[in-house]
Design an enzyme around this catalytic site. Structure first.
Site, PDB file in Angstrom:
ATOM      1  N   ASN A 290      -5.411  23.082   0.406  1.00 41.36           N
ATOM      2  CA  ASN A 290      -5.982  24.297  -0.180  1.00 41.36           C
ATOM      3  C   ASN A 290      -6.743  23.948  -1.448  1.00 41.36           C
ATOM      4  OD1 ASN A 290      -5.050  26.160   1.677  1.00 41.36           O
ATOM      5  ND2 ASN A 290      -3.036  26.271   0.687  1.00 41.36           N
TER       6      ASN A 290
ATOM      7  N   CYS B 283      -3.817  26.374   9.142  1.00 45.53           N
ATOM      8  CA  CYS B 283      -2.914  27.101   8.254  1.00 45.53           C
ATOM      9  C   CYS B 283      -1.942  27.879   9.124  1.00 45.53           C
ATOM     10  CB  CYS B 283      -3.714  28.050   7.369  1.00 45.53           C
ATOM     11  SG  CYS B 283      -2.705  29.185   6.419  1.00 45.53           S
ATOM     12  N   HIS B 284      -0.702  27.981   8.695  1.00 50.31           N
ATOM     13  CA  HIS B 284       0.304  28.645   9.540  1.00 50.31           C
ATOM     14  C   HIS B 284       0.546  30.106   9.191  1.00 50.31           C
ATOM     15  CE1 HIS B 284       2.815  26.493   6.348  1.00 50.31           C
ATOM     16  NE2 HIS B 284       2.624  27.723   5.972  1.00 50.31           N
TER      17      HIS B 284
ATOM     18  N   HIS C 158      -6.047  32.839   4.498  1.00 51.63           N
ATOM     19  CA  HIS C 158      -5.128  33.574   3.620  1.00 51.63           C
ATOM     20  C   HIS C 158      -5.549  35.027   3.414  1.00 51.63           C
ATOM     21  CE1 HIS C 158      -3.493  29.558   1.744  1.00 51.63           C
ATOM     22  NE2 HIS C 158      -3.155  29.714   3.007  1.00 51.63           N
TER      23      HIS C 158
HETATM   24 MG   LIG Z   1      -2.289  28.040   4.215  1.00 50.56          MG
END
Ligand SMILES: [Mg+2]
Ligand SMILES: [Mg+2]
Ligand SMILES: [Mg+2]
Ligand SMILES: [Mg+2]
Lengths: 449, 449, 449, 449
Positions: B150, B172-173, B209
């Site tokens: 990030n 990204c999870h 995000h």
């Molecule tokens: Mg992430």
């Protein structure tokens, strides 16, 4: 899943309707009702009898009821799916599409997609599709619509132009044939046997019947070098698989020489039958005259054959309806029923379909009907970003897209002048202005009166 | 498949490196070598020891060798995959990102993506990513690059800006957590149990995000009404699952009140943790002050905690390397290894990743890094057309995309003025000009000297 | 040129109508008829009397007849030009727009364009514009339509949404004021005197009242360094020209401190009055509270003043109609009549207008109403490619464009939820959700019942 | 304005150089230096002598010094303007471009723009333009660059591809000829005399030499009905003006029958000479064979004539340099000097030029070099939004744009295969594959070895 409602528009030509019956009968996950609507109501009635007969058979694993609808509206009301497969006009009319241009030196292998024949077929089909689209908008706005009618691109474009909120896709099996050919190449070049076409992963893009594959793989094997070796071996003489198809494609064989030639030109795989591909290219390349066609080893399907074949199918229909001949159950290889399952949430599917360009091919005009892979999941079809094509291929595709736009616009606005100028912009129409005018006039069955 | 070469860049912070080791150890289809490169070479060395220890264990189903590379170039040479997971700067530096703005009334829950902290982190990470991208261009141009660092969007954007031909994705999870929440909702509302997050189909779009789900289904069940019922029940008090996660997300719990509030505002599902989501919104909504944060039931992760946690991980590393503690094998739930399999041709995968916008979200600027679903197949990642977002959400996303563009441009061109103006355009930076200037100056660790 | 037909919609507020009368009276090249239509027919009748009185005067160089139309349709029939300048609702209603938000800490200098006041004004104006657009489509589809009503962007957007074939432009004089300021700077910095604003060449782009100049020149002199020197000298204290304007802008003076501050931030010239500019920026920058406004040296125009001013204008109207006061002929500086001349083929004109984005600002959404230069020539207005804006400015403009899109969509679809979410996305609405809801509710004069 | 520096690249062919000298000598507002650079330095030297001789003359109203530069770099250093007008290769090489294809049945009227000749000319010109663009980037990045060399579109495209920040335009006078024809139509149809071409307002769009006018007016008169009447009267027999031109266009007359025919087909005015227009259309339309060409009443310019003409010009050059013949001062009708004045801030100008598409023709690919009107003002050229073209015309233009893209790409990447496939996609190349291959091979003067 029970209670699925399918509206089937068309089917008078029998073949596609029987195919759907067969696929539904062999699919255990779905049951429901098919409402048949055709302007030839007798045909619909006969099909209903044939369909309902299946209920009694033991090898049928699902339960479907077939009904005849007296009107389009009645067929559509409450439908979850609408399948459209109509014959626009008669085969006699189609004979004009296909054979009249021969008097002007223009030969067509199919005559239903592009070229002078495709244009005329579009001029008479679009008004029917305007009606169908309005009816869907008014009576089944949430239904998924699966179109099989040609010319695919302009039919689908018409649906979206009339009703932008429509959930419509256009289906065609031409790419499947190319997947099968890739399986053959894999077998011959690498010795890998019994690979099904579904296992062949392909990145598809272009327009219907002039579709291209820019990546292909089987498991971890890149099929481009495989196909290249295959093409280098076979292009001079051609390659014909011993395989025979179902009614839909059997007698329409070719030696794939056009497909191989296009690969050698552009380095990407043309993914339709040679008879279709040839019609998208400049007249002189593959269709200059009968001798050229023979040299490329494909055939020009005469409409006389279609008439004969139609007669046989009608007779067969009577026998099937009367119970004098058993209905042969077999999967058609079409994907309509698989797509329905995916749309109902019974498992995802990635396959190629025709949809308006929303960015899946960013180098082609937005809104044009393009053919690419799409992800089918519950109540959703989302096209996959497919990259772009080699420049000369892109240019040829663009030209056809502009012609489709012109054909649709001319038909909606009754603009004979635009219709003719678009006709003249077709790569097969290698005529000077007076010849082209004469040809157009001879072919126009009252479309622009 | 044997002989796979993975270059792992970073890993000094241990957690992500151990996760990859675990996932590789449990994947029977792949074997090969992982070359570890970190500016902290001691960390790389320790990780190699830990990784190579796994070879002896019986519950490990594959065979991987771990090597330390003395340089980025050596790690990259011959790589099939490059995994990047670096900590840009130190946690002490991060403390400035997160806590210095508090002196100006700006509170951040994470401080690594957007907001003043995200901007500063970007300013120091982009130069590192320029170097990495150049090295990949020169030493591993055909490798697939998986980024975990990030701020995701600007890191990935930098890779593509330096080397437009790069085959990079950003993972990204966060969306997975939302899929799990949807499974909980399904259980609670419909009584369907034991649904895994992979079974939950979602249409994903937005930016990392600040990602959104506009369609969701489990089999034939539309999850939007399900989620709506769930939200209506829980939004006032919040909902906390009893589930505990792995090291990556365990202590970062929230009551999903921000997520629920955003659903009630916009009718689409925000698909990231509340701590991230809150940072993308106007300061006043969820982060105005400590009391507001408490009311929304999420926490501001102090960097002091990260420092403590880091210490523990370093100690654990020493124990693992020394064989004093057994390495706990368990799937992380990350998808990196699954993606590698798909890219190697061992089975297709549809999942969400960060990629340059080539039309998958036509209403957002082309070239921006966006997060959508994509189809992974042999040597190919093709994003899926994802439609668009409700206008006010689109507007918020666009604002962040412009800021990311400004941050990247300012860092590439060393333009402190643009950097500051972009900083000022962040929704969290609700300051007047002199305050903002003071804050920027206090945070700038030499990025624009 | 004789026989020109102008339909004037609105004019009840007198000022704009008298301005047009004055400009027409002083333009020797055009003669014809003005048909006045206002929902306040008495106002139209009075204006007709005032207009027709001009025919007798010696200093009037053209011949125009003024008629009252009983309906919109009658006013439009046969029109060459349609001028629209309406007051949507009453000034009492406007008082709610402007002053109710003050109870929530939101101050507005004008309250007619963006911010809570601009949104509400839009909600009540758009329905009127839908009617007007339908009437133009049906009764004067070939007329050129000149809009003066605010909020400019959403009014013009509505015209095009209802009737995509409309030939409409939106006019505003704010950029002219900035050209005058540049002439002042040229005088002060370079000693060049008596330069008219028309001689100042500017490249204009943005949206109405938040318009920007990215290049400016007088003859061979680049005005950017000139303006920079001017700004550096004056920004701290401000600069006020001694010039006084006509009724339209006289009492609305400012010291240009906002304009100067924006130049120092972004390096491009904000081309509208400070009172407008401030409303497009985050609440905290220039409008946080009364003290902040005073420090920036502009004023918040109270609607009470407008009411008083309106009363005076109505009285003046009575005197003018009765012949008790002579009508003062003077050019307004508006460009409507010049534009008409150019559209009639009497000389080309390049000036700034509001038009749908067809690519003139490629980085902003297509179809948004943007303000740029355009070339006016016979029956044609073609916008000029205007390049792009600095990223942070672009981002602010985009946000307002999305809000305008949301406002128009919400009004067309009667979607109160979207209307509110859009309201909340305005930079001036720095409120939490319950406050914003209360403010919206207090301001909504039945727009979404 | 004094001290203007012009770098003149090329000029060995004399004509264009003398034209510029003449225009500069007759323009009182500009004085300065012209630096001449040509690979034939003797030619440059002779031109300098001729140019400097003008200083003595009384009818010359400005003061220009002509210098020879020993290198491109020296010519460019400090330039305000760069004029490029080179002959790529020799006329002997051009003979191959024009006449070799005749052996394959392809006739070309000019052979310098599209068709097989245009492609070959492009293949040898682009490498020169790469060098020129690099030199401008390095030595005169702020200069305005005016290109006159053909093929215009690919030359200009090359400049921007090498140096995206270049301030380059491409000039061509073909549209002016069409404006003159419109003036003739105005005279004949409406009896309006002595209208200059500058008074004819036109909306121009398309690509160089295949440019179109979609609106035209003289003062308040719409010229479309005027032109339609003119075309209906003359199309069968053709129309030839008695007017004679300067050296540039004199002997290249036509009867405008192609132009008239295209108007009758598409309803928009083709704005280039028939000899150019015919080359953009399908082979069969206007260039099928010698008889067809005769019937359309234009001529195929033999390169032998050019050689003869060149010889005369060289002899004339010697006489001019030696003072044996007086230099004939007369305005050329080119707009280069007028454009320079506008760019220097000495008065605005709207005229047609070739520029990268930034949205001025939104329906054509971004970045393609298109010809539209643009506004010239101080240090700025901004194209004007030009709308779109009738679909069939758009399609033809698109095809050429794709070919230009292919030609440039193939030359930059040395891709003979792409070069050939692009060659094959040209409408004039109505050959089958082996013929086309033979033709390409016969024409390739080492471009792809
Ligand atoms: Mg992430
Ligand atoms: Mg088909
Ligand atoms: Mg205004
Ligand atoms: Mg030319």
């Amino acid at each position: 899943m029970n209670g699925i409602n399918i509206a089937y528009i068309g089917g008078g030509s029998r073949g596609w309707a029987w195919g759907l019956m067969s696929d539904l009968a062999l699919e255990p996950a779905l049951c429901g009702t098919v409402r048949l609507y055709d302007i030839d109501m007798e045909a619909a009635r006969e099909n209903a009898i044939i369909g309902n007969r299946l209920a009694e058979r033991e090898d049928v694993v699902s339960s479907w009821r077939y009904e005849v609808s007296a009107s389009l509206e009645k067929a559509l009301a409450g439908a979850d799916f609408v399948v459209i497969s109509i014959l626009p006009g008669s085969l006699e009319t189609m004979a004009v599409d296909v054979h009249t241009p021969e008097r002007y030196g223009i030969f067509q292998a199919v005559g239903d997609t592009v070229g002078p024949g495709g244009a005329m077929r579009a001029f008479r089909t679009i008004p029917l599709y305007i009606e169908i689209a309005e009816a869907i908008r008014d009576h089944a706005p949430d239904a998924w619509v699966i179109n099989y009618t040609n010319p695919m691109s302009v039919c689908t474009r018409t649906l979206y132009r009339v009703f932008p909120g429509i959930k419509a896709i256009g289906n065609c099996h031409e790419v499947f044939g190319t997947q099968k050919l890739l399986a053959r190449a894999l077998e011959e070049v690498k010795g890998v046997q019994d690979v099904t076409r579904e296992e062949i992963r392909v990145n598809v893009l272009g327009i219907n019947h002039f579709t291209w594959i820019t990546r292909a793989a089987w498991r971890d094997i890149d099929l481009f070098p495989v196909y290249e070796a295959f093409v280098e071996k076979h292009h001079a003489v051609g390659y014909e698989s011993e395989q025979t198809g179902n009614w839909m494609n059997d007698f329409f064989s070719s030696a794939n020489r056009v497909k191989f030639d296009l690969f050698r030109r552009y380095g990407v795989i043309a993914a339709a039958g040679d008879r279709h591909l040839a019609e998208f290219c400049p007249n002189r390349w593959y269709l200059k005259d009968a001798e050229t066609v023979r040299a490329w080893k494909f055939s020009l399907t005469p409409v006389a054959w279609r008439l004969e074949n139609q007669k046989e199918r009608l007779e067969k229909g009577r026998r099937l309806a009367a119970g004098l001949e058993p209905f042969a159950l077999q999967e058609t290889g079409e994907e309509g029923v698989r797509q329905m399952k995916a749309l109902l949430g019974l498992g995802d599917l990635v396959t190629n379909v025709n949809l308006p360009n929303r960015g899946q091919i960013p180098s082609l005009p937005m809104g044009a009907i393009v053919e690419t892979n799409a992800l089918f999941t519950r109540d959703s079809v989302t096209p996959i970003q497919s990259g772009t094509l080699p420049l000369p291929v892109l240019s040829m595709v663009e030209r056809h897209i502009r012609n489709q736009e012109g054909i649709v616009e001319a038909t909606f606005t009754r603009d004979r002048h635009l219709a003719f100028q678009t006709f003249l912009n077709d790569p097969l129409v290698d005529l000077d202005l007076p010849e082209a005018e004469a040809c157009f006039r001879a072919m126009d069955q009252g479309y622009f009166d």
